[in-house]
Design a protein around this motif. Structure first.
Motif, mmCIF file in Angstrom:
data_model
loop_
_atom_site.group_PDB
_atom_site.id
_atom_site.type_symbol
_atom_site.label_atom_id
_atom_site.label_comp_id
_atom_site.label_asym_id
_atom_site.label_seq_id
_atom_site.Cartn_x
_atom_site.Cartn_y
_atom_site.Cartn_z
ATOM 1 N N PHE A 16 96.483 55.189 -20.703
ATOM 2 C CA PHE A 16 95.692 54.008 -20.498
ATOM 3 C C PHE A 16 94.946 54.155 -19.148
ATOM 4 O O PHE A 16 95.454 53.971 -18.064
ATOM 5 C CB PHE A 16 96.183 52.854 -20.676
ATOM 6 N N LEU A 17 93.628 54.283 -19.275
ATOM 7 C CA LEU A 17 92.825 54.435 -18.066
ATOM 8 C C LEU A 17 91.985 53.449 -18.044
ATOM 9 O O LEU A 17 91.488 53.064 -18.942
ATOM 10 C CB LEU A 17 91.831 55.722 -18.020
ATOM 11 N N THR A 18 91.480 52.842 -16.641
ATOM 12 C CA THR A 18 90.493 52.112 -16.462
ATOM 13 C C THR A 18 89.253 52.731 -16.673
ATOM 14 O O THR A 18 89.126 53.952 -16.979
ATOM 15 C CB THR A 18 90.356 51.434 -15.296
ATOM 16 N N LYS A 19 87.943 51.897 -17.182
ATOM 17 C CA LYS A 19 86.814 52.472 -17.587
ATOM 18 C C LYS A 19 86.263 53.472 -16.208
ATOM 19 O O LYS A 19 85.886 54.569 -16.624
ATOM 20 C CB LYS A 19 85.815 51.253 -17.574
ATOM 21 N N ASN A 20 86.462 53.186 -14.911
ATOM 22 C CA ASN A 20 86.140 53.988 -13.900
ATOM 23 C C ASN A 20 86.888 55.154 -13.875
ATOM 24 O O ASN A 20 86.304 56.175 -13.582
ATOM 25 C CB ASN A 20 86.384 53.027 -12.612
ATOM 26 N N GLU A 21 88.131 54.906 -14.114
ATOM 27 C CA GLU A 21 89.164 56.201 -14.156
ATOM 28 C C GLU A 21 88.696 57.220 -15.252
ATOM 29 O O GLU A 21 88.630 58.298 -14.987
ATOM 30 C CB GLU A 21 90.531 55.723 -14.085
ATOM 31 N N LYS B 36 101.529 64.346 -6.063
ATOM 32 C CA LYS B 36 101.539 64.840 -4.743
ATOM 33 C C LYS B 36 101.031 66.442 -4.875
ATOM 34 O O LYS B 36 100.554 66.981 -3.828
ATOM 35 C CB LYS B 36 102.759 64.877 -3.970
ATOM 36 N N LYS B 37 101.361 66.962 -5.875
ATOM 37 C CA LYS B 37 100.941 68.410 -6.236
ATOM 38 C C LYS B 37 100.240 68.386 -7.253
ATOM 39 O O LYS B 37 100.829 69.150 -8.425
ATOM 40 C CB LYS B 37 102.332 69.313 -6.226
ATOM 41 N N PRO B 38 99.030 67.991 -7.333
ATOM 42 C CA PRO B 38 98.287 67.763 -8.657
ATOM 43 C C PRO B 38 97.709 69.099 -9.220
ATOM 44 O O PRO B 38 97.429 70.310 -8.507
ATOM 45 C CB PRO B 38 97.122 67.113 -7.998
ATOM 46 N N GLN B 39 98.102 69.190 -10.392
ATOM 47 C CA GLN B 39 97.526 70.402 -11.276
ATOM 48 C C GLN B 39 95.999 70.469 -11.744
ATOM 49 O O GLN B 39 95.333 71.495 -11.817
ATOM 50 C CB GLN B 39 98.339 70.663 -12.520
ATOM 51 N N TYR B 40 95.767 69.214 -11.944
ATOM 52 C CA TYR B 40 94.459 69.024 -12.837
ATOM 53 C C TYR B 40 93.140 68.522 -11.853
ATOM 54 O O TYR B 40 92.131 68.780 -12.350
ATOM 55 C CB TYR B 40 94.539 68.178 -14.033
ATOM 56 N N ILE B 41 93.595 67.801 -11.068
ATOM 57 C CA ILE B 41 92.266 67.545 -10.205
ATOM 58 C C ILE B 41 92.886 67.809 -8.708
ATOM 59 O O ILE B 41 93.781 67.193 -7.930
ATOM 60 C CB ILE B 41 92.004 65.826 -10.211
ATOM 61 N N LYS B 42 92.091 68.781 -8.193
ATOM 62 C CA LYS B 42 92.292 69.190 -6.866
ATOM 63 C C LYS B 42 91.605 68.586 -5.639
ATOM 64 O O LYS B 42 90.197 68.186 -5.981
ATOM 65 C CB LYS B 42 92.253 70.758 -6.709
ATOM 66 N N THR B 43 92.141 68.329 -4.626
ATOM 67 C CA THR B 43 91.423 68.003 -3.363
ATOM 68 C C THR B 43 90.932 69.301 -2.835
ATOM 69 O O THR B 43 91.622 70.046 -2.455
ATOM 70 C CB THR B 43 92.337 67.069 -2.352
ATOM 71 N N ILE B 44 89.693 69.085 -2.179
ATOM 72 C CA ILE B 44 89.068 70.131 -1.628
ATOM 73 C C ILE B 44 88.659 69.711 -0.171
ATOM 74 O O ILE B 44 87.812 68.840 0.059
ATOM 75 C CB ILE B 44 87.751 70.930 -2.212
ATOM 76 N N ASP C 76 88.729 57.939 -3.581
ATOM 77 C CA ASP C 76 89.958 58.268 -3.170
ATOM 78 C C ASP C 76 90.984 57.456 -3.981
ATOM 79 O O ASP C 76 92.018 57.965 -4.313
ATOM 80 C CB ASP C 76 90.126 58.298 -1.779
ATOM 81 N N THR C 77 90.928 56.053 -3.986
ATOM 82 C CA THR C 77 91.946 55.218 -4.490
ATOM 83 C C THR C 77 91.863 55.609 -6.007
ATOM 84 O O THR C 77 92.990 55.732 -6.665
ATOM 85 C CB THR C 77 91.422 53.908 -4.231
ATOM 86 N N HIS C 78 90.678 55.743 -6.642
ATOM 87 C CA HIS C 78 90.568 55.944 -8.069
ATOM 88 C C HIS C 78 91.354 57.380 -8.376
ATOM 89 O O HIS C 78 92.295 57.345 -9.342
ATOM 90 C CB HIS C 78 89.219 56.024 -8.467
ATOM 91 N N ILE C 79 91.201 58.326 -7.629
ATOM 92 C CA ILE C 79 91.776 59.679 -7.626
ATOM 93 C C ILE C 79 93.002 59.490 -7.415
ATOM 94 O O ILE C 79 93.960 59.977 -8.491
ATOM 95 C CB ILE C 79 91.040 60.468 -6.782
ATOM 96 N N LYS C 80 93.617 58.715 -6.705
ATOM 97 C CA LYS C 80 95.021 58.494 -6.461
ATOM 98 C C LYS C 80 95.587 57.873 -7.737
ATOM 99 O O LYS C 80 96.814 58.365 -8.341
ATOM 100 C CB LYS C 80 95.299 57.662 -5.167
ATOM 101 N N ASN C 81 95.118 56.749 -8.032
ATOM 102 C CA ASN C 81 95.546 56.247 -9.442
ATOM 103 C C ASN C 81 95.493 57.110 -10.577
ATOM 104 O O ASN C 81 96.599 57.234 -11.510
ATOM 105 C CB ASN C 81 94.662 54.804 -9.495
ATOM 106 N N ILE C 82 94.465 57.908 -10.602
ATOM 107 C CA ILE C 82 94.447 58.731 -11.964
ATOM 108 C C ILE C 82 95.524 59.774 -11.924
ATOM 109 O O ILE C 82 96.173 60.040 -12.765
ATOM 110 C CB ILE C 82 93.086 59.321 -11.677
ATOM 111 N N ARG C 83 95.838 60.179 -10.563
ATOM 112 C CA ARG C 83 96.872 61.349 -10.636
ATOM 113 C C ARG C 83 98.224 60.764 -10.774
ATOM 114 O O ARG C 83 98.875 61.480 -11.589
ATOM 115 C CB ARG C 83 96.877 61.778 -9.182
#
Ligand code: CA
Length: 237
Positions: free
Chosen positions: A156-161, A213-221, A198-205
């Motif tokens: 379950f994701l928020t609309k923004n996520e 902490k070691k994301p496979q699907y959404i990487k930080t560049i 950044d906060t959204h990405i954190k929550n998504i992860r």
């Protein structure tokens, strides 16, 4: 040529006859059932595009029929009700009817409703489209129904996520700046700060990664932004 089958579930033969003849005049295929149980059976055994469902039925009420149908299908349902009080109509809609008519109704009015509902929910008659899957098959995104699954279980994701993942996953391996994500996800007039992303990405992860902490699907560049990973085999059907 239309290939639309409409199921009438109604116990009054006179009404069935009238509705059926009007529908057939419009070129629809028509199936009929005279009680709730028969209605469910006919529905299960046929490819039905729309149901016209009487509320007061023998064996199984219209409410019960729609409840059982909604457990397995999004097929559009137009309720026919002789109960005039508003609460029952609203109850029917809450149970998942797409529209309703009140008895006595004019067949012409019902035909207009049928056409309007079919126009509105045309997508249900089409094959499922817009599915994005990760290469490993573990994440699945249904863009039509706005659902997200991990290992077959809905996340379950928020609309923004959801919108952010959609932006990233729709463009495999493309690096997006935070500004671009905001613009593409929410539009230019969206008043978001870079750090909100950044906060959204954190929550998504937290929701979609095995190890956030070691994301496979959404990487930080670093110094740039974010990109999706593991989506080389994007299948957009
Ligand atoms: Ca009835």
């Amino acid at each position: 040529m239309q290939d639309i089958t409409i199921l009438i579930i109604e116990d009054e033969p006179g009404i069935v006859k009238i509705i059926k003849s009007y529908l057939e005049k419009e070129g629809y295929n028509v199936l009929t059932a005279y009680d709730g149980e028969e209605g469910l059976k006919v529905f299960d055994e046929n490819e039905v595009s729309l149901i016209i469902l009487d509320l007061m039925l023998p064996k199984l009420s219209g409410e019960e029929v729609i409840k059982q149908i909604r457990n397995k299908s999004e097929v559009p349902v137009i309720m026919v009700t002789a109960k005039v009080d508003e609460e029952n109509k609203i109850g029917g809609l809450r149970l998942g009817a797409d529209d309703y008519v009140t008895k006595p109704f004019s067949p012409r009015e019902l035909m207009e409703r049928v056409k309007a509902v079919l126009r509105r929910i045309k997508k249900y008659n089409l094959p499922r489209a817009d599915i994005i899957k990760t290469e490993d098959g573990r994440l699945e995104m249904d863009l039509e129904y706005n659902k997200f699954f991990k290992d077959g279980v809905e996340v379950f994701l928020t609309k923004n996520e959801f919108q952010i993942i959609k932006t990233l996953f729709s463009n495999p391996n493309k690096i997006f700046t935070r500004e671009e994500i905001i613009e593409l996800t929410f539009g230019l007039d969206y008043d978001a700060y870079d750090r909100a992303i950044d906060t959204h990405i954190k929550n998504i992860r937290q929701k979609i990664e095995d190890n956030p902490k070691k994301p496979q699907y959404i990487k930080t560049i670093y110094g740039m932004g974010y990109k999706s990973s593991g989506l080389d085999d994007v299948s957009k059907k």
